[in-house]
Write a protein that holds these residues in place. Structure first.
Motif, short mmCIF file in Angstrom:
data_model
loop_
_atom_site.label_atom_id
_atom_site.label_comp_id
_atom_site.label_asym_id
_atom_site.label_seq_id
_atom_site.Cartn_x
_atom_site.Cartn_y
_atom_site.Cartn_z
N ALA A 1 -36.63 -3.93 -6.92
CA ALA A 1 -35.23 -3.99 -7.33
C ALA A 1 -34.33 -4.56 -6.23
O ALA A 1 -33.22 -5.03 -6.51
CB ALA A 1 -34.74 -2.59 -7.72
N LEU A 2 -34.82 -4.53 -4.99
CA LEU A 2 -34.03 -5.02 -3.86
C LEU A 2 -34.36 -6.46 -3.47
O LEU A 2 -33.46 -7.23 -3.12
CB LEU A 2 -34.26 -4.12 -2.63
CG LEU A 2 -33.84 -2.66 -2.77
CD1 LEU A 2 -34.26 -1.89 -1.53
CD2 LEU A 2 -32.34 -2.55 -2.98
N ILE A 3 -35.64 -6.84 -3.51
CA ILE A 3 -36.01 -8.15 -2.96
C ILE A 3 -36.75 -9.06 -3.93
O ILE A 3 -36.97 -10.22 -3.63
CB ILE A 3 -36.86 -7.98 -1.67
CG1 ILE A 3 -38.17 -7.25 -1.98
CG2 ILE A 3 -36.07 -7.26 -0.59
CD1 ILE A 3 -39.09 -7.16 -0.78
N TRP A 4 -37.20 -8.57 -5.09
CA TRP A 4 -37.83 -9.38 -6.12
C TRP A 4 -38.94 -10.28 -5.56
O TRP A 4 -38.86 -11.51 -5.64
CB TRP A 4 -36.78 -10.23 -6.85
CG TRP A 4 -35.87 -9.41 -7.71
CD1 TRP A 4 -34.84 -8.62 -7.29
CD2 TRP A 4 -35.94 -9.27 -9.13
NE1 TRP A 4 -34.24 -8.00 -8.35
CE2 TRP A 4 -34.90 -8.38 -9.50
CE3 TRP A 4 -36.76 -9.81 -10.12
CZ2 TRP A 4 -34.67 -8.02 -10.83
CZ3 TRP A 4 -36.53 -9.45 -11.44
CH2 TRP A 4 -35.50 -8.57 -11.79
N PRO A 5 -39.99 -9.70 -5.01
CA PRO A 5 -41.07 -10.52 -4.44
C PRO A 5 -41.86 -11.26 -5.52
O PRO A 5 -42.01 -10.78 -6.64
CB PRO A 5 -41.94 -9.50 -3.73
CG PRO A 5 -41.70 -8.21 -4.47
CD PRO A 5 -40.26 -8.25 -4.86
N ASP A 6 -42.36 -12.43 -5.14
CA ASP A 6 -43.24 -13.19 -6.04
C ASP A 6 -44.66 -12.64 -5.99
O ASP A 6 -45.42 -12.78 -6.95
CB ASP A 6 -43.26 -14.67 -5.63
CG ASP A 6 -41.89 -15.29 -5.73
OD1 ASP A 6 -41.41 -15.47 -6.86
OD2 ASP A 6 -41.29 -15.59 -4.68
N LEU A 7 -45.03 -12.04 -4.86
CA LEU A 7 -46.38 -11.52 -4.67
C LEU A 7 -46.31 -10.28 -3.79
O LEU A 7 -45.57 -10.27 -2.80
CB LEU A 7 -47.27 -12.58 -4.01
CG LEU A 7 -48.71 -12.18 -3.67
CD1 LEU A 7 -49.52 -11.97 -4.95
CD2 LEU A 7 -49.37 -13.22 -2.78
N VAL A 8 -47.07 -9.26 -4.16
CA VAL A 8 -47.21 -8.06 -3.33
C VAL A 8 -48.68 -7.93 -2.94
O VAL A 8 -49.56 -7.88 -3.80
CB VAL A 8 -46.76 -6.79 -4.08
CG1 VAL A 8 -46.97 -5.55 -3.20
CG2 VAL A 8 -45.30 -6.90 -4.49
N ILE A 9 -48.93 -7.90 -1.63
CA ILE A 9 -50.29 -7.76 -1.11
C ILE A 9 -50.46 -6.31 -0.65
O ILE A 9 -49.67 -5.82 0.17
CB ILE A 9 -50.54 -8.71 0.07
CG1 ILE A 9 -50.30 -10.17 -0.36
CG2 ILE A 9 -51.95 -8.53 0.61
CD1 ILE A 9 -50.32 -11.15 0.80
N ILE A 10 -51.47 -5.64 -1.18
CA ILE A 10 -51.73 -4.24 -0.83
C ILE A 10 -52.83 -4.19 0.21
O ILE A 10 -53.98 -4.56 -0.05
CB ILE A 10 -52.15 -3.41 -2.07
CG1 ILE A 10 -51.15 -3.59 -3.22
CG2 ILE A 10 -52.32 -1.95 -1.68
CD1 ILE A 10 -49.80 -3.02 -2.96
N GLY A 11 -52.49 -3.73 1.42
CA GLY A 11 -53.45 -3.65 2.51
C GLY A 11 -53.67 -2.24 2.99
O GLY A 11 -53.27 -1.27 2.34
N GLY A 12 -54.31 -2.11 4.13
CA GLY A 12 -54.70 -0.81 4.64
C GLY A 12 -56.08 -0.44 4.14
O GLY A 12 -56.69 -1.13 3.31
N GLY A 13 -56.60 0.68 4.61
CA GLY A 13 -57.94 1.10 4.25
C GLY A 13 -58.15 1.25 2.75
O GLY A 13 -59.24 0.98 2.23
N VAL A 14 -57.10 1.66 2.04
CA VAL A 14 -57.23 1.89 0.60
C VAL A 14 -57.47 0.60 -0.18
O VAL A 14 -57.92 0.63 -1.33
CB VAL A 14 -55.96 2.62 0.08
CG1 VAL A 14 -54.78 1.66 -0.02
CG2 VAL A 14 -56.21 3.29 -1.25
N SER A 15 -57.20 -0.55 0.44
CA SER A 15 -57.38 -1.83 -0.27
C SER A 15 -58.84 -2.05 -0.65
O SER A 15 -59.14 -2.80 -1.59
CB SER A 15 -56.87 -2.99 0.58
OG SER A 15 -57.59 -3.11 1.78
#
Length: 245
Positions: free
Chosen positions: A192-206
């Motif tokens: 709602a704040l930045i309207w990303p075109d892509l979200v990359i989920i990282g960290g160990g849970v990825s």
């Protein structure tokens, strides 16, 4: 160019030598537990022992804090004594090497944008590193907007990371379905704040992305980090390479 990359987290400190032209690890990843309490002196000592057998040269460190000119201005999931510490100088003395320090999510994002899920992606890209807390890295047409700290946005009266970090999932023994709903809510607040075109989920849970990413009912396209939990090490090495020229 081979550089040492170090990823300091709330629970573990990881290091390896990275071939910065390819993003491949040139040595096995080394890991030690983050000291508790994670004071500057204790973390610096543990990091020095971790890298003492690795090749000499400039070292890049990703650190869980806002970092301005090598100084840590906040302390997320680490001892509050880090606030205001000139971290680059502290680590340089402890390691006996030149050191450059950046926000841990930012450096992980650099790796994903160079070698991973964000490669060649224009527009607005958001990287979320999900582990002990939630870090964020924001890129506009490939350029980093540093120190965004979106994991500290308030969601339902709590910081986002206090509701949807993977450590919360483990502590509360949440199912993948229940946890993914929490994470989707966090992504919606950021969206709602930045309207990303892509979200990359990282960290160990990825590494478990198939268990939750298909369930994220978010407007933005969400994908797992290609480098998984090595993104922080690779990005820290890239930071060192840039510093070394």
């Amino acid at each position: 160019m081979k550089m040492v990359g170090i990823d300091v987290g709330g629970t573990g400190i990881k290091a390896a030598v990275v071939e910065t032209e390819t993003g491949q690890l040139a040595t096995e990843r080394r890991r030690v537990l983050t000291p508790q309490p994670a004071t500057p002196a204790a973390v610096a000592e543990a990091t020095a022992l971790l890298v003492e057998e690795l090749p000499a040269g400039t070292v890049g460190i990703g650190f869980p804090a806002v970092v301005l000119h090598g100084r840590t201005m906040t302390a997320a999931n680490i001892d509050s004594a880090w606030i205001g510490t000139q971290a680059d100088m502290l680590f340089a003395v402890a390691l006996g090497r030149e050191v450059v320090v950046g926000n841990d999510a930012d450096v992980a994002g650099l790796a994903e944008m160079r070698f991973g899920a964000g490669r060649g992606q224009g527009g607005t890209v958001l990287m979320l590193t999900i582990g002990t807390g939630i870090g964020s890295a924001l890129f506009i047409d490939g350029q980093l907007v540093p120190n965004t700290e979106l994991g500290h946005l308030e969601v339902r009266g709590k910081e986002a990371e206090k509701r949807a970090a993977s450590s919360v999932k483990d502590r509360k023994d949440l199912s993948w379905d229940d946890w993914s709903k929490r994470l989707a809510e966090v992504i919606d607040h950021i969206d709602a704040l930045i309207w990303p075109d892509l979200v990359i989920i990282g960290g160990g849970v990825s590494k478990e992305s198939a268990k939750f990413i298909p369930q994220l009912n978010a407007r933005a396209r969400c994908v797992p980090a290609a480098l998984h939990n090595e993104a922080g090490i690779v990005g820290a090495a890239l930071l060192a390479a840039e510093s070394a020229g």
